[in-house]
Structure formats: structure tokens, C-alpha cells
Write an enzyme that holds these catalytic residues in place. Structure first.
Site: not given
Length: 446
Positions: A65, A71, A366, A387
Site C-alpha cells: 500500500q 490497508c 490496521h 500484510n
């Protein structure tokens, strides 16, 4: 009666400090290296944190990102590209366009802000709701239900159809510019209401404002395609092309999920949110008239079990957490034993999960994706996390999360409601959600 710190107390403080023979060693360690480095205790977790999982989904390469707060959007699109990878055998590096959904999210958030300004226009600017609106007119973050609203209205496209721009990958300049405009527009809209302008005049003014927002968005992100050609080679190097397909047609053909089946489940063990009930958040959303925010609050045992069921079915899980707490970004470790602040300072820092929520110490910051879990005798020991910070952190972008960390810092999972117990499925079908204040921690945007 107010009491200032006295000279006698200062002497007591100093005496307490110097009675500990370690104070000079600790002072040097903390002042040179910082609090976290000085309290870092990797041996405490080394034996339990490894990269072997009893359930481990192959989800391909991680995305990045970059310098944006997308996110939640990356995590949602990642779960969908995982599905495309398995179903259509697209290459591991294939991505859906985060810039495309970012564009529409910004336009819809601007309209949502204008509508909330009009709803609160008769309140003074010192009112808490108005102050809350003006503090951050819009931002990059979001919630799963907000993403659903965007996709249902606008569809999705592959990254090739609307690639990244400078502003989508590094959004701070754009956000400052758009928030300047939105606050200025708020002044005008509130003036119109104060001067008893007609509905027609207000609607005309708001349309002009949105026209200007669209222009700013197009210059910054590019103009979204209304149709495009989708070309790709699968893992067997077979060529495929789908010509002149629209974004909604693309979603229906290549993903095809019934998004009504995917629901938000939270764990917020605070007194004001009894378990097994639905909650929504006032003034939280993006698409006016779109899918409302709805959270089902459950105990942590249920929270875990439904996530495991979805992973066992072969499907990854969108989840929200407070990623900055007790985690090592570079190593990709999230574990409550990683930093020993209590021992370093000889201070009890412990707080319950409910206390951290109630007193502003933690909230969801997040969103990521659960892609694996390590079950020992049927109980989870650790979790594999995809992630969206690129492949230079963790294990090629993947993180490992202890089950204890999940207990303390995970707040939301999105699952297919078929994995919920029947009585909880019924809550979603029959219960009207309780409305939480705009500043409630469960209204935090990942």
C-alpha cells in the site's frame, strides 16, 4: 484541593531511583537505544514463533500500500484475488486495482461528509459532533462494509485497467488538499442552512462542490474506466482475453461473491456492548444509501472459531487489529511477550482489553488477512498473516501472530455468515443494531 509536586516528594523520587543498583545501566540502555529496543525480548518468543502452520493457504505474493492508509481496501481486494488465483489460476503477482476503489471511495466519502454537514448544520461548531466531523472530513481508512458499498455500486477492475499514481501510493498531499476543500465547503453549506436557502439551491451548490471533487480526483488518480479489456496468462501459460467488460461485469464474472453473505464480527469486551448483539456507528460510512455498518459483538472463543472454520474451508479472512502494539514490523512478529516494559521500568503497565478500549489506549488501526493457523490438539497456537507493506518486512511480507496477541489486539474479522452458529445468524437477520457514538472505538477506520 490541588496539590503541586513538593520538594520533599522530589527527594523521595530521587531516593527511590538510586536505591536500585541497576539504574545507571538501565538509563544508559534506554537513552541510547530507545524504550522498545531496550525492552526487546526475542528469546521469550523464539521457540514458539516459527513459520510452520497446520493450515497454510497459498495466497501468492504480498501487495504494497506504500505511503497510503488503504490497508482495509488492500486486505479486502487481497481476499478476492486469492479466490481468483485459485479459480482462474492467475499469476501469483496479479492484483485488483486499489486505485480504482480508492477513487470512488474518496468521491463517496466527500458526498457523505456533505450530507453530515447538512444534518448538523444547525448545531454550533463547538458541538462535539460538528467538531468530530471537521477534525477529519475524510481519510484513507475504512471498514469492510464501506468497501462492500463501493464494490456493489462500482465493481472492481484489475490493476492493469487503472494502475497506481503518485497520489494513490503517497496520499498525504491529496488528503490535505481534499480536506481543505471539504472544510471550506462546510462553511458554505452551513451558511446556506443558516440563511434558509431552498433545497434546490443547496442541491445545486452541493453538485458544484462534487463536480470540483471529481476534477481533483481525476487529476490525482486518473479517470476510472467504464469498460476495459482483461488479458492474462494463467499458471499454465494459457492466454485469455475478455474484451469490453465493465467493472461490475468483471466482479460478477471473476469473483461472483454474494457480498451480503460476508459480515463483520467484532470482539469488544466493554460494558456498553453486550455480546451476541448488533451495533452500528452514527455518521460512519461512505456510500449514501449503501450498505450500513453492522458489527456483531461476540466473545473471543467464538471469534477464533469462526475464523478457523473459514480458513479450514480454504478461504482467507479479512481482519482488523491494533498492529502497532507489541509487534516487530521488520521481523514480522506480533506477540505480547516481545517487549518487557514492566521489568525494564519496574512498573505495572497491564490493562485489560476492555480498559484499553474505554481509556483510549487501543483501537483498530490496521486491516490484514489471515492466511493460516497452527492448530495443536484443535487449539490455535499462532496465526499466519498477509500484510500489505511489501515483501521487505516479515517473511516476504507475511507476519506471524501469537494466539495471545490475537486475544488482546484483534477486534474484527469478516466471515461468511454460514460459519456462524445458527443463533448468531438469526441475530443478523432479525435484530436492529444499537447506534454507537461517532467517536466509539468500534468506529475506528483501519
Amino acid at each position: 484541593m490541588e496539590k503541586a509536586i513538593s520538594a520533599e516528594q522530589l527527594q523521595d523520587f530521587k531516593h527511590d531511583l538510586h536505591t536500585d543498583s541497576r539504574h545507571d545501566v538501565l538509563r544508559r540502555a534506554v537513552s541510547k537505544n530507545g524504550i522498545l529496543a531496550a525492552s526487546y525480548d526475542l528469546p521469550a518468543v523464539a521457540n514458539d514463533i516459527n513459520w510452520t502452520f497446520s493450515i497454510d493457504l497459498d495466497t501468492g505474493k504480498v501487495s504494497n500500500q506504500k505511503q497510503s492508509g488503504r490497508c482495509w481496501m488492500f486486505a479486502a481486494l487481497n481476499t478476492m484475488r486469492h479466490f481468483m488465483k485459485d479459480t482462474f489460476r492467475v499469476e501469483p503477482g496479479f492484483e485488483l486495482s486499489q486505485n480504482y476503489t480508492f477513487f470512488w471511495d474518496k468521491l463517496e466519502k466527500s458526498n457523505y461528509f456533505y450530507e453530515n454537514v447538512l444534518k448538523t448544520a444547525e448545531l454550533p461548531t463547538t458541538d462535539r459532533k460538528v467538531a468530530w466531523l471537521m477534525e477529519t472530513p475524510q481519510q484513507d481508512g475504512g471498514q469492510w462494509d464501506m468497501m462492500v458499498g463501493i464494490i456493489e455500486k462500482y465493481g472492481v477492475v484489475p490493476k492493469s485497467a487503472m494502475p497506481e499514481t503518485y497520489n494513490s501510493s503517497s496520499s498525504s498531499e491529496f488528503n490535505a488538499t481534499l480536506n481543505l476543500k471539504l472544510r471550506k465547503d462546510a462553511v458554505k453549506l452551513r451558511e446556506l442552512v443558516a440563511n434558509h436557502a431552498s433545497d434546490e439551491e443547496i442541491a445545486k451548490t452541493k453538485k458544484k462542490m462534487l463536480t470540483e471533487v471529481y476534477r481533483i480526483l481525476t487529476y490525482s488518480f486518473g479517470e476510472p474506466p467504464t469498460s476495459f479489456d482483461f488479458e492474462y496468462r494463467d499458471k499454465d501459460n494459457n492466454y485469455h482475453i475478455d474484451q469490453n467488460i465493465t467493472p461490475k461485469e468483471f466482479f460478477n464474472k471473476y469473483i461472483g461473491w454474494n457480498l451480503d453473505d460476508y459480515v463483520s464480527v467484532i470482539n469488544a469486551p466493554t460494558a456498553d456492548k453486550p455480546y451476541n448483539h448488533l451495533y452500528t456507528v452514527e455518521m460512519l460510512g461512505s456510500v449514501v444509501g449503501g450498505r450500513p455498518i453492522r458489527h456483531l459483538n461476540v466473545d473471543m472463543d467464538t471469534f477464533r472459531k469462526i475464523a478457523i472454520k473459514q480458513l479450514e474451508s480454504g478461504e482467507s479472512v479479512w481482519f482488523g487489529s491494533d498492529v502497532g502494539k507489541e509487534s516487530d514490523r521488520k521481523a514480522g512478529i506480533m506477540d505480547t511477550r516481545l517487549y518487557n516494559l514492566d521489568e525494564l521500568f519496574d512498573v505495572d503497565f497491564s490493562m485489560s482489553k476492555a480498559e484499553r478500549l474505554d481509556y483510549g489506549q487501543s483501537l483498530m488501526t490496521h486491516a490484514m488477512v489471515l492466511t493460516g493457523v497452527d492448530l495443536v490438539n484443535g487449539e490455535p497456537r499462532k496465526w499466519k498473516v498477509e500484510n500489505s507493506w511489501g515483501d521487505k518486512v516479515g517473511e516476504k511480507g507475511f507476519f506471524v501472530m501469537s494466539d495471545e496477541w490475537m486475544d488482546e489486539y484483534c477486534y474484527q474479522v469478516v466471515v461468511n455468515k454460514k460459519f456462524l452458529p445458527a443463533e448468531l445468524q438469526k441475530v443478523f437477520e432479525t435484530e436492529e443494531p444499537q447506534v454507537l457514538a461517532p467517536w466509539d472505538p468500534m468506529g475506528a477506520l483501519a
